[in-house]
Each structure stands twice: as C-alpha cells, then as structure tokens.
Design an enzyme around this catalytic site. Structure first.
Site, PDB file in Angstrom:
ATOM      1  N   SER A  28     -19.074 -23.456 -31.280  1.00  0.00           N
ATOM      2  CA  SER A  28     -18.125 -22.428 -30.835  1.00  0.00           C
ATOM      3  C   SER A  28     -16.823 -23.039 -30.341  1.00  0.00           C
ATOM      4  O   SER A  28     -16.833 -23.925 -29.493  1.00  0.00           O
ATOM      5  CB  SER A  28     -18.713 -21.638 -29.665  1.00  0.00           C
ATOM      6  OG  SER A  28     -19.803 -20.883 -30.086  1.00  0.00           O
ATOM      7  N   HIS A  58     -16.461 -18.946 -34.840  1.00  0.00           N
ATOM      8  CA  HIS A  58     -16.913 -19.903 -35.849  1.00  0.00           C
ATOM      9  C   HIS A  58     -16.176 -19.605 -37.153  1.00  0.00           C
ATOM     10  O   HIS A  58     -15.813 -18.472 -37.419  1.00  0.00           O
ATOM     11  CB  HIS A  58     -18.425 -19.790 -36.086  1.00  0.00           C
ATOM     12  CG  HIS A  58     -19.255 -20.225 -34.924  1.00  0.00           C
ATOM     13  ND1 HIS A  58     -20.006 -21.361 -34.933  1.00  0.00           N
ATOM     14  CD2 HIS A  58     -19.437 -19.661 -33.713  1.00  0.00           C
ATOM     15  CE1 HIS A  58     -20.618 -21.492 -33.770  1.00  0.00           C
ATOM     16  NE2 HIS A  58     -20.297 -20.464 -33.012  1.00  0.00           N
ATOM     17  N   HIS A  80     -27.140 -19.281 -36.240  1.00  0.00           N
ATOM     18  CA  HIS A  80     -28.033 -19.477 -35.100  1.00  0.00           C
ATOM     19  C   HIS A  80     -29.321 -18.679 -35.309  1.00  0.00           C
ATOM     20  O   HIS A  80     -29.309 -17.647 -35.970  1.00  0.00           O
ATOM     21  CB  HIS A  80     -27.378 -18.967 -33.807  1.00  0.00           C
ATOM     22  CG  HIS A  80     -26.047 -19.579 -33.523  1.00  0.00           C
ATOM     23  ND1 HIS A  80     -24.906 -19.196 -34.191  1.00  0.00           N
ATOM     24  CD2 HIS A  80     -25.669 -20.521 -32.633  1.00  0.00           C
ATOM     25  CE1 HIS A  80     -23.880 -19.901 -33.717  1.00  0.00           C
ATOM     26  NE2 HIS A  80     -24.311 -20.711 -32.777  1.00  0.00           N
ATOM     27  N   TYR A  82     -30.591 -16.675 -33.301  1.00  0.00           N
ATOM     28  CA  TYR A  82     -30.473 -15.317 -32.755  1.00  0.00           C
ATOM     29  C   TYR A  82     -29.763 -14.342 -33.698  1.00  0.00           C
ATOM     30  O   TYR A  82     -29.794 -13.138 -33.479  1.00  0.00           O
ATOM     31  CB  TYR A  82     -29.770 -15.329 -31.385  1.00  0.00           C
ATOM     32  CG  TYR A  82     -28.336 -15.836 -31.384  1.00  0.00           C
ATOM     33  CD1 TYR A  82     -27.299 -15.084 -31.923  1.00  0.00           C
ATOM     34  CD2 TYR A  82     -28.014 -17.065 -30.826  1.00  0.00           C
ATOM     35  CE1 TYR A  82     -25.993 -15.529 -31.918  1.00  0.00           C
ATOM     36  CE2 TYR A  82     -26.721 -17.534 -30.813  1.00  0.00           C
ATOM     37  CZ  TYR A  82     -25.706 -16.755 -31.365  1.00  0.00           C
ATOM     38  OH  TYR A  82     -24.418 -17.217 -31.364  1.00  0.00           O
ATOM     39  N   GLU A  83     -29.131 -14.864 -34.763  1.00  0.00           N
ATOM     40  CA  GLU A  83     -28.416 -13.945 -35.662  1.00  0.00           C
ATOM     41  C   GLU A  83     -29.384 -13.126 -36.515  1.00  0.00           C
ATOM     42  O   GLU A  83     -29.210 -11.921 -36.680  1.00  0.00           O
ATOM     43  CB  GLU A  83     -27.447 -14.726 -36.552  1.00  0.00           C
ATOM     44  CG  GLU A  83     -26.286 -15.315 -35.751  1.00  0.00           C
ATOM     45  CD  GLU A  83     -25.364 -16.159 -36.604  1.00  0.00           C
ATOM     46  OE1 GLU A  83     -24.736 -15.608 -37.516  1.00  0.00           O
ATOM     47  OE2 GLU A  83     -25.285 -17.377 -36.350  1.00  0.00           O
ATOM     48  N   ALA A 110     -21.436 -25.635 -27.906  1.00  0.00           N
ATOM     49  CA  ALA A 110     -20.984 -25.276 -26.565  1.00  0.00           C
ATOM     50  C   ALA A 110     -22.247 -25.073 -25.731  1.00  0.00           C
ATOM     51  O   ALA A 110     -23.244 -24.563 -26.227  1.00  0.00           O
ATOM     52  CB  ALA A 110     -20.174 -23.993 -26.617  1.00  0.00           C
ATOM     53  N   MET A 205     -27.749 -22.438 -27.348  1.00  0.00           N
ATOM     54  CA  MET A 205     -28.484 -21.580 -28.288  1.00  0.00           C
ATOM     55  C   MET A 205     -28.522 -22.151 -29.704  1.00  0.00           C
ATOM     56  O   MET A 205     -28.682 -21.402 -30.665  1.00  0.00           O
ATOM     57  CB  MET A 205     -27.847 -20.190 -28.299  1.00  0.00           C
ATOM     58  CG  MET A 205     -27.798 -19.517 -26.938  1.00  0.00           C
ATOM     59  SD  MET A 205     -26.987 -17.921 -27.033  1.00  0.00           S
ATOM     60  CE  MET A 205     -26.774 -17.541 -25.281  1.00  0.00           C
ATOM     61  N   SER A 206     -28.363 -23.453 -29.841  1.00  0.00           N
ATOM     62  CA  SER A 206     -28.283 -24.009 -31.205  1.00  0.00           C
ATOM     63  C   SER A 206     -28.820 -25.430 -31.246  1.00  0.00           C
ATOM     64  O   SER A 206     -29.557 -25.868 -30.367  1.00  0.00           O
ATOM     65  CB  SER A 206     -26.814 -24.000 -31.669  1.00  0.00           C
ATOM     66  OG  SER A 206     -26.057 -24.942 -30.935  1.00  0.00           O
ATOM     67  N   ASN A 229     -19.377 -23.956 -19.185  1.00  0.00           N
ATOM     68  CA  ASN A 229     -19.681 -23.233 -17.920  1.00  0.00           C
ATOM     69  C   ASN A 229     -20.833 -23.921 -17.211  1.00  0.00           C
ATOM     70  O   ASN A 229     -21.580 -24.681 -17.824  1.00  0.00           O
ATOM     71  CB  ASN A 229     -20.081 -21.771 -18.221  1.00  0.00           C
ATOM     72  CG  ASN A 229     -21.255 -21.695 -19.192  1.00  0.00           C
ATOM     73  OD1 ASN A 229     -21.083 -21.825 -20.411  1.00  0.00           O
ATOM     74  ND2 ASN A 229     -22.453 -21.495 -18.656  1.00  0.00           N
ATOM     75  N   HIS A 241     -19.621 -14.786 -23.711  1.00  0.00           N
ATOM     76  CA  HIS A 241     -19.201 -15.450 -24.950  1.00  0.00           C
ATOM     77  C   HIS A 241     -17.684 -15.634 -24.963  1.00  0.00           C
ATOM     78  O   HIS A 241     -17.169 -16.642 -25.455  1.00  0.00           O
ATOM     79  CB  HIS A 241     -19.675 -14.629 -26.159  1.00  0.00           C
ATOM     80  CG  HIS A 241     -19.427 -15.318 -27.476  1.00  0.00           C
ATOM     81  ND1 HIS A 241     -19.899 -16.590 -27.754  1.00  0.00           N
ATOM     82  CD2 HIS A 241     -18.744 -14.923 -28.583  1.00  0.00           C
ATOM     83  CE1 HIS A 241     -19.520 -16.938 -28.981  1.00  0.00           C
ATOM     84  NE2 HIS A 241     -18.817 -15.947 -29.495  1.00  0.00           N
TER      85      HIS A 241
HETATM   86  N1  HPA Z   1     -26.285 -20.849 -22.004  1.00  0.00           N
HETATM   87  C1  HPA Z   1     -26.568 -20.817 -23.320  1.00  0.00           C
HETATM   88  N2  HPA Z   1     -25.677 -21.074 -24.256  1.00  0.00           N
HETATM   89  C2  HPA Z   1     -24.426 -21.382 -23.864  1.00  0.00           C
HETATM   90  C3  HPA Z   1     -24.059 -21.429 -22.520  1.00  0.00           C
HETATM   91  C4  HPA Z   1     -25.051 -21.146 -21.532  1.00  0.00           C
HETATM   92  O1  HPA Z   1     -24.809 -21.174 -20.322  1.00  0.00           O
HETATM   93  N3  HPA Z   1     -22.747 -21.750 -22.479  1.00  0.00           N
HETATM   94  C5  HPA Z   1     -22.343 -21.915 -23.778  1.00  0.00           C
HETATM   95  N4  HPA Z   1     -23.357 -21.684 -24.602  1.00  0.00           N
END
Ligand code: HPA
Length: 268
Positions: A28, A58, A80, A82-83, A110, A205-206, A229, A241
């Site tokens: 991302s 993306h 991903h 989750y998609e 990310a 998540m990847s 974050n 996101h």
């Molecule tokens: N959790 C999951 N996926 C993420 C996060 C997070 O805090 N930040 C960026 N992608």
C-alpha cells in the site's frame, strides 16, 4: 507447456528476453517505485491468471525493466486474502516470476508496529513471521512439495544485503517478526496484546502467504514493512486505510533508497 511458462513467454515477447533477476511486490502506498523502472508496464488485466488486485492505493501493473542496472519485475499490486478469501491468490503470478528467470523476491507491505521503538514512518525488515491467521496458501496442493520447510524462510543472504544497504545510507532498518492477520477489519487491542505475547513486532494483512508460496516455488525471499501506525490500542491515533495510504509514503522514500542501494551492491 504449463500456463505459467506460456505466459512468461508472452511477457518476454513484450518486455524482452533477458532473464529477470528479482521480483518486487509493492505494498500500500509504495506504487511510485514502479515508475522508477525503465521498462515495459503491462496491466494485470492483460495477464491471464494474474490476480484481480483491487485495493485502493495499489497499482495493478507488472513492470519489467532495469532498476540500478538489474532486471526486475515489479508487481504493483497483490491480491490479499481478504479480497476473495483465497490465500493462494498470488501463486500463479509468482510461478510466472520464476519462469521469467527470477530466483529472488522482495515483498513490501504497510504494517502496524507493536514496538515503541519502531514508529510510523520507520521500516522493519522481517526476520521471521507468525501465521496468526492459521490460513495457508498450500492447502489443497497434492504433491509432497507442500511440506515446505520454513526454518530459514526469510533469506539470510538477502537480509544481510538489505541491512548493509540501509547501514551504508544511514537509514535504520531494525529486524522483527511480522504477524499475518487476515483482515480486512483491523485488529482489536486484545488481539494486539495476544500477538505481542506470541512474539510479534508488527502486524499486517499480507506477505506471509507470498513468503510461503515463494519458498514452495524455490525462490529466496525477504520482506520489508513500512510502519504506518502503532497497532490497535498502542496509541490514540485512529487506525484506518486512509491513514495507511497517507503514511506509507513516509517510509516509501527510505524504502526506495534501500532497494536501489541493495540492487547496486547485491550479487545475484
Ligand atoms: N494492522 C493490520 N494491517 C495494517 C496495519 C495494522 O495496524 N497498518 C497497516 N496495515
């Protein structure tokens, strides 16, 4: 001829015959790296069997060309889990990468940090990972090749070169353990506390399915997180996101420098 060998042939017909040395999957907000490559860009939609990667932030193109004198294949987007609920969504694309000649893969993502000393805007090199989702892209694979050893999944040689590149540039590149959370909802603070107890330093998540698939396909692999974050419950900032996309460019500039220096110095 297998479908991936056939597609690799078609890609070579468009992008040139020289073997690709390295694949690079962009996470991302890291898409601008694809623009740095002097080469041919092919939309995934024109590559039969490539994933339908449709997450904002993306850029679903395969870019093949030279970066710092090394022939690379840049995957501007990933699918991903989750998609569409498919943990092996990247399998075919990685097979094609291998059939283009690559032996090495760097995945980027990310992620949220669980470590107070790794802050938003920082990078983290994955020393290892935890498959917190419990999913696996090799479920259903029928051959014994499915029993992939994962003891040294994150390649020591690639990691040493990436660390050396970062050190040369004076950019901090701490190593840590990445935990894969299925998404698309973010984690709860209790889940983050659990991941911390389990030994996770970052969460995202990847990447983990791609590392498993890469090892299955015989590719060496390393992965880098850009921290966007602090993980849920670790700070007062709102996790979203939008925030991920806004923060990723902070780490992306450093990541580009490291990747470029790595390409100049690594012996493929
Ligand atoms: N959790 C999951 N996926 C993420 C996060 C997070 O805090 N930040 C960026 N992608």
């Amino acid at each position: 001829m297998s479908k991936s060998v056939e597609l690799a042939g078609k890609i070579r017909a468009r992008a040139g015959d020289a073997p690709v040395k390295l694949g690079l999957i962009l996470g991302s907000g890291l898409g601008h790296l694809a623009g740095a490559v002097d080469g041919v860009s092919i939309p995934y939609a024109e590559l039969d069997g490539f994933p339908h990667a449709q997450v904002s932030g993306h850029n679903p193109n395969l870019v093949i060309g030279n970066l710092e004198g090394v022939r690379v294949a840049i995957f501007g987007a990933r699918e991903h889990y989750y998609e569409n609920g498919n943990p092996s969504a990247m399998r075919f694309a990685l097979q094609v990468l291998r059939d283009l000649g690559a032996h090495d893969l760097i995945a980027t993502n990310a992620a949220g940090s669980l470590r107070p000393d790794i802050a938003p805007g920082d990078l983290m090199l994955l020393s290892d990972h935890i498959n917190f989702s419990g999913l696996n892209p090799l479920i259903g694979e029928k051959t014994d090749a499915r029993f992939v050893p994962m003891t040294t999944a994150h390649d020591a040689g690639l990691r040493a070169s990436l660390r050396a590149a970062a050190e040369h540039l004076g950019i901090a590149l701490p190593e840590g353990v990445y935990a894969w959370y299925s998404g698309p909802s973010f984690e709860t603070p209790a889940e983050i506390r659990a991941i911390k107890i389990l030994g996770g330093d970052a969460v995202g998540m990847s990447t983990v399915p791609e590392v498993i698939l890469a090892r299955f396909l015989g590719l060496r692999v390393a992965a880098i997180s850009t921290i966007t974050n602090m993980a849920a419950g670790m700070s007062n900032e709102q996790i979203s996101h939008e925030h991920t996309k806004a923060m990723a460019p902070l780490g992306a500039a450093k990541l580009e420098k490291i990747i470029r220096a790595f390409l100049r110095s690594h012996t493929f």
